[in-house]
Design an enzyme around this catalytic site. Structure first.
Site, PDB file in Angstrom:
ATOM      1  N   HIS A  75     -51.374  41.607 -48.685  1.00 60.48           N
ATOM      2  CA  HIS A  75     -52.402  41.198 -47.490  1.00 60.48           C
ATOM      3  C   HIS A  75     -53.183  40.109 -48.055  1.00 60.48           C
ATOM      4  O   HIS A  75     -54.213  39.734 -48.159  1.00 60.48           O
ATOM      5  CB  HIS A  75     -53.607  42.307 -47.621  1.00 60.48           C
ATOM      6  CG  HIS A  75     -54.699  42.005 -46.389  1.00 60.48           C
ATOM      7  ND1 HIS A  75     -54.460  41.803 -45.087  1.00 60.48           N
ATOM      8  CD2 HIS A  75     -55.925  41.562 -46.619  1.00 60.48           C
ATOM      9  CE1 HIS A  75     -55.343  41.358 -44.487  1.00 60.48           C
ATOM     10  NE2 HIS A  75     -56.583  41.303 -45.258  1.00 60.48           N
ATOM     11  N   ASP A 114     -53.213  43.118 -40.381  1.00 63.74           N
ATOM     12  CA  ASP A 114     -51.917  42.238 -40.476  1.00 63.74           C
ATOM     13  C   ASP A 114     -50.859  42.705 -39.237  1.00 63.74           C
ATOM     14  O   ASP A 114     -50.238  41.996 -38.708  1.00 63.74           O
ATOM     15  CB  ASP A 114     -50.980  42.328 -41.769  1.00 63.74           C
ATOM     16  CG  ASP A 114     -51.973  41.737 -42.887  1.00 63.74           C
ATOM     17  OD1 ASP A 114     -52.758  41.030 -42.474  1.00 63.74           O
ATOM     18  OD2 ASP A 114     -51.915  42.362 -43.980  1.00 63.74           O
TER      19      ASP A 114
HETATM   20  N1  LIG Z   1     -58.393  44.728 -45.706  1.00 59.70           N
HETATM   21  C1  LIG Z   1     -58.426  43.759 -44.929  1.00 59.70           C
HETATM   22  O1  LIG Z   1     -57.578  43.519 -43.917  1.00 59.70           O
HETATM   23  C2  LIG Z   1     -59.793  43.077 -44.430  1.00 59.70           C
HETATM   24  C3  LIG Z   1     -60.703  43.077 -45.501  1.00 59.70           C
HETATM   25  N2  LIG Z   1     -61.963  42.654 -45.408  1.00 59.70           N
HETATM   26  C4  LIG Z   1     -62.810  42.444 -46.698  1.00 59.70           C
HETATM   27  O2  LIG Z   1     -63.688  43.742 -46.414  1.00 59.70           O
HETATM   28  C5  LIG Z   1     -64.824  43.248 -47.530  1.00 59.70           C
HETATM   29  C6  LIG Z   1     -66.259  43.499 -46.460  1.00 59.70           C
HETATM   30  O3  LIG Z   1     -66.137  42.678 -45.256  1.00 59.70           O
HETATM   31  P1  LIG Z   1     -67.434  42.532 -44.581  1.00 59.70           P
HETATM   32  O4  LIG Z   1     -67.917  43.738 -44.114  1.00 59.70           O
HETATM   33  O5  LIG Z   1     -67.124  41.502 -43.377  1.00 59.70           O
HETATM   34  O6  LIG Z   1     -68.580  41.995 -45.446  1.00 59.70           O
HETATM   35  P2  LIG Z   1     -70.133  42.228 -45.342  1.00 59.70           P
HETATM   36  O7  LIG Z   1     -71.003  41.589 -46.330  1.00 59.70           O
HETATM   37  O8  LIG Z   1     -70.730  42.224 -43.640  1.00 59.70           O
HETATM   38  O9  LIG Z   1     -70.631  43.967 -45.788  1.00 59.70           O
HETATM   39  C7  LIG Z   1     -70.204  44.538 -47.079  1.00 59.70           C
HETATM   40  C8  LIG Z   1     -71.219  45.467 -47.192  1.00 59.70           C
HETATM   41  O10 LIG Z   1     -70.872  46.094 -48.478  1.00 59.70           O
HETATM   42  C9  LIG Z   1     -72.313  46.464 -49.000  1.00 59.70           C
HETATM   43  N3  LIG Z   1     -71.931  46.548 -50.519  1.00 59.70           N
HETATM   44  C10 LIG Z   1     -71.947  45.614 -51.588  1.00 59.70           C
HETATM   45  N4  LIG Z   1     -71.867  46.284 -52.504  1.00 59.70           N
HETATM   46  C11 LIG Z   1     -71.879  47.515 -52.475  1.00 59.70           C
HETATM   47  C12 LIG Z   1     -71.855  48.581 -53.260  1.00 59.70           C
HETATM   48  N5  LIG Z   1     -71.777  48.636 -54.720  1.00 59.70           N
HETATM   49  N6  LIG Z   1     -71.879  50.020 -52.535  1.00 59.70           N
HETATM   50  C13 LIG Z   1     -71.880  50.026 -51.343  1.00 59.70           C
HETATM   51  N7  LIG Z   1     -71.973  48.868 -50.554  1.00 59.70           N
HETATM   52  C14 LIG Z   1     -72.204  47.875 -51.174  1.00 59.70           C
HETATM   53  C15 LIG Z   1     -73.213  45.354 -48.622  1.00 59.70           C
HETATM   54  O11 LIG Z   1     -74.497  45.705 -48.804  1.00 59.70           O
HETATM   55  C16 LIG Z   1     -72.883  45.081 -47.164  1.00 59.70           C
HETATM   56  O12 LIG Z   1     -73.491  45.986 -46.225  1.00 59.70           O
HETATM   57  C17 LIG Z   1     -64.783  42.083 -47.679  1.00 59.70           C
HETATM   58  O13 LIG Z   1     -64.376  42.031 -49.129  1.00 59.70           O
HETATM   59  C18 LIG Z   1     -63.628  41.436 -46.986  1.00 59.70           C
HETATM   60  O14 LIG Z   1     -63.054  40.497 -47.664  1.00 59.70           O
HETATM   61  C19 LIG Z   1     -62.296  41.762 -44.512  1.00 59.70           C
HETATM   62  C20 LIG Z   1     -61.328  41.658 -43.400  1.00 59.70           C
HETATM   63  C21 LIG Z   1     -60.138  42.494 -43.304  1.00 59.70           C
HETATM   64  O1  LIG Z   2     -59.435  36.545 -44.406  1.00 55.44           O
HETATM   65  C1  LIG Z   2     -60.335  37.352 -44.906  1.00 55.44           C
HETATM   66  O2  LIG Z   2     -60.942  36.827 -45.916  1.00 55.44           O
HETATM   67  C2  LIG Z   2     -60.670  38.779 -44.284  1.00 55.44           C
HETATM   68  C3  LIG Z   2     -59.194  39.334 -44.085  1.00 55.44           C
HETATM   69  O3  LIG Z   2     -58.747  39.922 -45.243  1.00 55.44           O
HETATM   70  C4  LIG Z   2     -58.491  39.224 -42.819  1.00 55.44           C
HETATM   71  O4  LIG Z   2     -59.115  38.667 -42.177  1.00 55.44           O
HETATM   72  O5  LIG Z   2     -57.239  39.410 -43.113  1.00 55.44           O
END
Ligand SMILES: NC(=O)C1=CN([C@@H]2O[C@H](COP(=O)(O)OP(=O)(O)OC[C@H]3O[C@@H](n4cnc5c(N)ncnc54)[C@H](O)[C@@H]3O)[C@@H](O)[C@H]2O)C=CC1
Ligand SMILES: O=C([O-])CC(=O)C(=O)O
Length: 337
Positions: free
Chosen positions: A190, A155
């Protein structure tokens, strides 16, 4: 000497974040854990010359926790981007059903194996997954309010980038995102209207129309990426950059004598520093700026000069956050509410 464990290391965020951590010479050991392909990612990264030890771990069966525990052993920092991302039409809260259990179970093991580690939660919905992490650590008797963070850095990246563009558009002047960094911050939560950009004197450059469109873009930046990726996930590369900015500051605070300024979603009620009544009277979690030292958050440094508009946004944020925090707490203690 810093050991970092990334949980969910083979995912869209996990891979580029692990790459950036591989390139940090202050990280002595990088442990990658995922339910799929973490060993593959670790092998790939291990070909990048470094003095760092790198290891990959994955469960050997559905019930195996030994590999997760091995990854967490002696970790100083645990970063958690494990869980499912959004698809178009979903809100972050729609991820709760799956990600709540994932975060709870991973934090449970972190609390058992490396109780003194910093915990950085990236998995959404951050407004609820951080309360889950806190409550889980409390049940184990190892909760330290200075060491648990929801990573809201993205953010702040968005605010710096989009404000720089807005100032250019409104005044023709170039103010780089780097110049805005630290002077403008995003507080609150967030998701959508829980995100409160604090613009300081930069707001004076913007007409109300430009301000409103900037506000919308910062609050709903995540939706913009989800839509553009057309069902293939949400922000990963910008998030890895944001996650690395936050974690590299933690590394700096851990390994040096300097106190670093950062912003993250924290449980602030047991931390030193003042928070306005409108926040403190209603919630105990908020994304806030703070001073970060070797032992974690040293002092909350709430911005002095919020405009009336920003104060109004904060009231909206607090109202929405109440329910989202309660949802997280309730998940760990169904009988508490
Ligand atoms: N805090 C923030 O600003 C943001 C948060 N996110 C969040 O981050 C998370 C991950 O996003 P991506 O990497 O794009 O998803 P992705 O699906 O590409 O990767 C997630 C990974 O977590 C693994 N995983 C699932 N269950 C697991 C477990 N029990 N133990 C270990 N690994 C496990 C999967 O195998 C996968 O490799 C989502 O919940 C997304 O919404 C995404 C963008 C910004
Ligand atoms: O929007 C989503 O789901 C992933 C996220 O948290 C972001 O991009 O800020």
């Amino acid at each position: 000497m810093v050991k970092i464990t990334v949980l969910g290391a083979a995912g869209g965020i996990g891979q580029p974040l692990s790459l950036l951590l591989r390139l940090n010479s202050k990280v002595s050991e990088l442990a990658l854990f995922d339910i799929v392909n973490a060993q593959g990612v670790a092998t790939d990264l291990s070909h990048i010359p470094s003095t760092q030890k790198i290891t990959g771990y994955g469960p050997k069966s559905k019930t195996d926790i030994t590999q997760l525990q091995a990854a967490l052993k002696d970790a100083d920092i645990v970063v958690i981007p494990a869980g499912i991302p959004r698809k178009p039409g979903m809100t972050r809260n729609d991820l709760f059903k799956i990600n709540a259990s994932i975060v709870k179970s991973l934090v449970h093991q972190a609390g058992l194996i490396c109780p003194n580690a910093f915990i950085c939660v990236i998995s959404n919905p951050v407004n609820s997954t951080v309360p889950i992490a806190v409550e889980e650590l409390k049940t184990l008797g190892v909760y330290n309010p200075s060491k648990v963070f929801g990573v809201t850095t993205l953010d702040n990246l968005r605010l710096e980038e989009f404000l720089s563009l807005s100032i250019k558009r409104a005044t023709g002047k170039t103010v780089t995102p780097a110049e805005l960094r630290g002077d403008v911050i995003s507080i609150g939560g967030h998701s959508g209207s829980t995100i409160v950009p604090v613009l300081n004197s930069w707001a004076r450059n913007l007409s109300s129309e430009v301000y409103d469109s900037l506000l919308h873009r910062v609050q709903y930046g995540g939706d913009e990426v989800v839509k553009a990726k057309q069902g293939r996930g949400s922000a990963t590369l910008s998030m890895a950059t944001a996650g690395y900015r936050f974690v590299s500051h933690l590394i700096e605070a851990l390994t040096g004598d300097s106190v670093v300024d950062e912003v993250a979603y924290v449980k602030f009620d047991e931390l030193p520093g003042q928070v306005p009544d409108i926040v403190a009277d209603n919630v105990s979690y908020f994304s806030l700026p703070f001073k970060l030292g070797k032992t974690g958050v040293k002092l909350i440094t709430f911005p002095h000069s919020l405009s009336d508009k920003e104060t109004g946004l904060m009231a909206v944020a607090v109202n929405q956050l109440k329910d989202e925090i309660a949802r997280g707490v309730n998940f760990v203690h169904p009988s508490k509410l």
